[in-house]
Design a protein around this motif. Structure first.
Motif, PDB file in Angstrom:
ATOM      1  N   ILE A  24       0.932  -1.251  -0.148  1.00  0.00           N
ATOM      2  CA  ILE A  24      -0.230   0.178  -0.582  1.00  0.00           C
ATOM      3  C   ILE A  24       0.899   1.604   0.292  1.00  0.00           C
ATOM      4  O   ILE A  24       0.557   2.252  -0.951  1.00  0.00           O
ATOM      5  CB  ILE A  24      -0.454   0.071   1.512  1.00  0.00           C
ATOM      6  N   VAL A  25       1.999   1.187   1.094  1.00  0.00           N
ATOM      7  CA  VAL A  25       2.250   2.493   0.618  1.00  0.00           C
ATOM      8  C   VAL A  25       3.832   2.609  -0.735  1.00  0.00           C
ATOM      9  O   VAL A  25       3.476   3.293  -1.035  1.00  0.00           O
ATOM     10  CB  VAL A  25       3.800   2.125   1.678  1.00  0.00           C
ATOM     11  N   GLU A  26       3.905   1.455  -1.410  1.00  0.00           N
ATOM     12  CA  GLU A  26       4.359   1.671  -2.541  1.00  0.00           C
ATOM     13  C   GLU A  26       3.689   2.036  -3.169  1.00  0.00           C
ATOM     14  O   GLU A  26       3.971   2.929  -4.312  1.00  0.00           O
ATOM     15  CB  GLU A  26       5.548   0.262  -2.761  1.00  0.00           C
ATOM     16  N   LEU A  27       2.236   1.411  -3.078  1.00  0.00           N
ATOM     17  CA  LEU A  27       0.802   2.576  -4.204  1.00  0.00           C
ATOM     18  C   LEU A  27       1.430   3.629  -4.483  1.00  0.00           C
ATOM     19  O   LEU A  27       0.718   4.249  -4.708  1.00  0.00           O
ATOM     20  CB  LEU A  27      -0.193   1.177  -4.583  1.00  0.00           C
ATOM     21  N   VAL A  28       0.680   4.007  -2.837  1.00  0.00           N
ATOM     22  CA  VAL A  28       0.715   5.808  -2.525  1.00  0.00           C
ATOM     23  C   VAL A  28       1.959   6.716  -2.879  1.00  0.00           C
ATOM     24  O   VAL A  28       1.312   7.473  -3.227  1.00  0.00           O
ATOM     25  CB  VAL A  28       0.393   5.734  -0.932  1.00  0.00           C
ATOM     26  N   GLU A  29       2.784   6.344  -2.476  1.00  0.00           N
ATOM     27  CA  GLU A  29       4.206   6.761  -3.325  1.00  0.00           C
ATOM     28  C   GLU A  29       4.372   6.781  -4.583  1.00  0.00           C
ATOM     29  O   GLU A  29       4.354   7.464  -5.321  1.00  0.00           O
ATOM     30  CB  GLU A  29       5.588   5.830  -2.938  1.00  0.00           C
ATOM     31  N   TYR A  31       1.379   6.804  -6.374  1.00  0.00           N
ATOM     32  CA  TYR A  31       0.626   7.935  -7.600  1.00  0.00           C
ATOM     33  C   TYR A  31       0.037   9.148  -6.690  1.00  0.00           C
ATOM     34  O   TYR A  31      -0.503   9.689  -7.486  1.00  0.00           O
ATOM     35  CB  TYR A  31      -0.639   6.299  -7.323  1.00  0.00           C
ATOM     36  N   SER A  32       0.963   9.404  -6.174  1.00  0.00           N
ATOM     37  CA  SER A  32       0.811  10.885  -5.372  1.00  0.00           C
ATOM     38  C   SER A  32       1.658  11.460  -5.562  1.00  0.00           C
ATOM     39  O   SER A  32       1.035  12.692  -5.936  1.00  0.00           O
ATOM     40  CB  SER A  32       1.274  10.268  -4.283  1.00  0.00           C
ATOM     41  N   GLY A  33       2.392  11.600  -6.138  1.00  0.00           N
ATOM     42  CA  GLY A  33       3.466  12.399  -7.245  1.00  0.00           C
ATOM     43  C   GLY A  33       4.181  12.953  -6.314  1.00  0.00           C
ATOM     44  O   GLY A  33       5.219  13.898  -6.705  1.00  0.00           O
ATOM     45  N   ARG A  34       4.746  12.489  -4.944  1.00  0.00           N
ATOM     46  CA  ARG A  34       5.619  13.215  -4.138  1.00  0.00           C
ATOM     47  C   ARG A  34       6.433  11.774  -4.123  1.00  0.00           C
ATOM     48  O   ARG A  34       6.877  11.919  -2.778  1.00  0.00           O
ATOM     49  CB  ARG A  34       5.106  13.741  -2.977  1.00  0.00           C
TER      50      ARG A  34
END
Length: 54
Positions: A24-29, A31-34
């Motif tokens: 989940i952390v990798e996906l958030v990183e 697709y978040s653009g940051r």
């Protein structure tokens, strides 16, 4: 033997939670653009290359 199997089952659940959390952390990183992981080429400033090497 019963306690060993219970311990292995608990360890498997904990490992599954850790893997899911890191995914989940990798996906958030991603697709978040940051994203903190940028390539080294993007950090290099090439605007003053001619002045740096006389």
């Amino acid at each position: 033997m019963k306690h060993l199997m219970k311990g292995i089952r608990i360890a498997a659940y904990i490992a599954e939670i850790i893997v899911a959390g890191s995914t989940i952390v990798e996906l958030v990183e991603k697709y978040s653009g940051r994203s903190k992981r940028k390539s080294a080429a993007s950090k290099v400033d090439t605007s003053n290359v001619a002045t740096e090497n006389p």
